[in-house]
Design an enzyme around this catalytic site. Structure first.
Site, PDB file in Angstrom:
ATOM      1  N   THR A  54     -10.514  -9.183  34.792  1.00 23.52           N
ATOM      2  CA  THR A  54     -10.493  -8.727  33.398  1.00 23.52           C
ATOM      3  C   THR A  54      -9.658  -7.450  33.288  1.00 23.52           C
ATOM      4  OG1 THR A  54     -12.608  -9.696  32.904  1.00 23.52           O
ATOM      5  CG2 THR A  54     -12.066  -7.707  31.672  1.00 23.52           C
ATOM      6  N   VAL A  61     -19.687 -17.363  26.771  1.00 24.93           N
ATOM      7  CA  VAL A  61     -19.107 -16.082  26.381  1.00 24.93           C
ATOM      8  C   VAL A  61     -19.651 -15.014  27.326  1.00 24.93           C
ATOM      9  CG1 VAL A  61     -18.945 -14.345  24.556  1.00 24.93           C
ATOM     10  CG2 VAL A  61     -18.865 -16.774  23.968  1.00 24.93           C
ATOM     11  N   GLY A  62     -18.769 -14.179  27.839  1.00 22.16           N
ATOM     12  CA  GLY A  62     -19.180 -13.128  28.772  1.00 22.16           C
ATOM     13  C   GLY A  62     -19.468 -11.816  28.070  1.00 22.16           C
ATOM     14  N   THR A 107     -15.879  -4.571  34.043  1.00 24.33           N
ATOM     15  CA  THR A 107     -15.374  -5.807  34.636  1.00 24.33           C
ATOM     16  C   THR A 107     -16.323  -6.241  35.738  1.00 24.33           C
ATOM     17  OG1 THR A 107     -13.646  -6.828  35.966  1.00 24.33           O
ATOM     18  CG2 THR A 107     -13.832  -4.431  36.119  1.00 24.33           C
ATOM     19  N   GLY A 108     -16.620  -7.510  35.753  1.00 27.21           N
ATOM     20  CA  GLY A 108     -17.539  -8.012  36.769  1.00 27.21           C
ATOM     21  C   GLY A 108     -18.253  -9.237  36.255  1.00 27.21           C
ATOM     22  N   GLY A 164     -20.224 -11.064  34.136  1.00 27.45           N
ATOM     23  CA  GLY A 164     -20.588 -10.729  32.764  1.00 27.45           C
ATOM     24  C   GLY A 164     -22.037 -10.935  32.394  1.00 27.45           C
TER      25      GLY A 164
HETATM   26  N1  ASP Z   1     -16.686  -9.681  32.866  1.00 29.97           N
HETATM   27  C1  ASP Z   1     -15.893 -10.871  32.702  1.00 29.97           C
HETATM   28  C2  ASP Z   1     -16.785 -12.005  32.278  1.00 29.97           C
HETATM   29  O1  ASP Z   1     -17.829 -12.179  32.848  1.00 29.97           O
HETATM   30  C3  ASP Z   1     -15.171 -11.272  33.926  1.00 29.97           C
HETATM   31  C4  ASP Z   1     -14.382 -10.173  34.577  1.00 29.97           C
HETATM   32  O2  ASP Z   1     -14.696  -9.010  34.451  1.00 29.97           O
HETATM   33  O3  ASP Z   1     -13.407 -10.489  35.254  1.00 29.97           O
HETATM   34  O4  ASP Z   1     -16.392 -12.749  31.401  1.00 29.97           O
END
Ligand code: ASP
Length: 339
Positions: free
Chosen positions: A205, A234-235, A256-257, A259
């Site tokens: 992300t 949906v994240g 980011t991570g 979600g």
């Molecule tokens: N946080 C994002 C999600 O879960 C993914 C990401 O951070 O790469 O949609």
């Protein structure tokens, strides 16, 4: 936990003339810098062994380009919102990151994109979820914030709104990259051992947080979500308070991570709330939420955060997080691994 804390990348502003270092120690600053800016390009299993020198150079170059675009706007007295948008558009247009071009594929082989933006001065925010034909979802999130009375729009309705506001629809083929397609095939076939694709564990992300010269904070986040996600999932990225939050009373955060954990732990809002209600420092608040609250639930990932005094914190509990930061008078810092 202690190890993670030691590796946490924390920058403090006010380092006039001195480059911020990548040490895990926070540095006190007496005066607020004119501006502060940080970006990320995703956290996850990013290990040196799996990143060629050439690819690492490409990531660093693109991070610097995005950082510089935002920094230039801030140095010229532009708004934090404009700086955040400028950086995210560059990252969305790059196939290196999981946002816009190069977004990951859903289980059904589609790209469903999420993005959000928040203005810390007014708490106005805009978000889009599950859009499939918008080249730069962050621009549509901004249009939702500025041109509608709503905060979040999704799917076909969001695209209809986009058309009405002059957005050109791109073909779904625009988002395709072979690398992301192969990641989906690996995920579907659950390959193991030598064939395992380490990159698939990287989330990718993108996000940006800014403190502008007027003292206003802003945060933005954009993503394709997670490889092999179910249709309609949906994240956290478009959810205000989970993957994105900004308030002039405290800080601006982009996450980011994984979600689902960011949503359950209300990561971005918790960092700001700890500062606002409990007077906790940015560094302590960000570390507590990432390592303890989200981490203890079993979540992985990280955040970038800047507070109203220009301090910057970038903790993550994964092997790496693509990230870059700069404050007025300092040199840009770009980092990928735990350093
Ligand atoms: N946080 C994002 C999600 O879960 C993914 C990401 O951070 O790469 O949609």
């Amino acid at each position: 936990m202690l190890r993670s804390l030691t590796f946490a990348f924390v920058l403090c502003a006010g380092l006039l003339g001195v480059s911020p270092t990548l040490s895990g120690t926070a540095m006190a600053n007496d005066t607020r810098p004119d501006y502060a800016f940080a970006i990320h390009g995703g956290a996850g299993t990013i290990e040196r062994a799996y990143l060629t020198e050439k690819l690492e150079a490409e990531y660093r170059e693109k991070l610097l380009e995005a950082l510089t675009a935002g920094q230039t706007i801030l140095a010229d007295g532009g708004s934090g919102i404009d700086a955040v948008i400028a950086a995210i558009v560059i990252l969305e247009d790059s196939p290196l990151f999981n946002a816009g071009k190069g977004a990951v594929f859903t289980n059904a082989g589609k790209n469903e994109l999420d993005a959000s933006i928040m203005d810390g001065r007014t708490l106005n925010s805009g978000a889009v979820a599950g859009v499939t034909r918008i080249k730069n979802p962050i621009l549509l999130a901004r249009t939702v914030m500025d041109q509608s009375e709503h905060v979040m729009m999704q799917g076909k309705g969001a695209e209809k709104f986009a058309r009405r506001h002059g957005f050109r629809m791109v073909s779904s083929r625009y988002f395709y990259t072979e690398r992301r397609w192969l990641q989906l095939q690996y995920a579907l076939e659950q390959k193991t051992g030598a064939l395992q694709d380490h990159d698939a564990e990287k989330f990718g992300t993108v996000g940006a947080v800014a403190l502008d010269k007027a003292g206003n904070l802003a945060a933005g986040t954009s993503t394709g979500g997670r490889t092999n996600k179910l249709y309609g999932r949906v994240g956290d990225s478009p959810i205000i308070g989970a993957g994105n939050y900004a308030s002039n009373a405290s800080c601006a955060v982009s996450g980011t991570g994984h979600g689902e954990y960011f949503i359950r732990a209300t990561v971005a809002r918790d960092v700001c709330a700890m500062m606002e209600y409990a007077g906790v420092s940015l560094e302590d608040a960000a570390n507590t939420v990432v390592f303890k609250r989200m981490g203890d639930l079993g979540g992985t990932g990280g955040v970038i955060a800047v507070d109203k005094d220009g301090n910057i914190a970038m903790p993550f509990n994964t092997a790496g997080m693509y990230r870059a930061a700069v404050t007025a008078g300092g040199d840009p810092v770009i980092a990928i691994f735990q350093e």
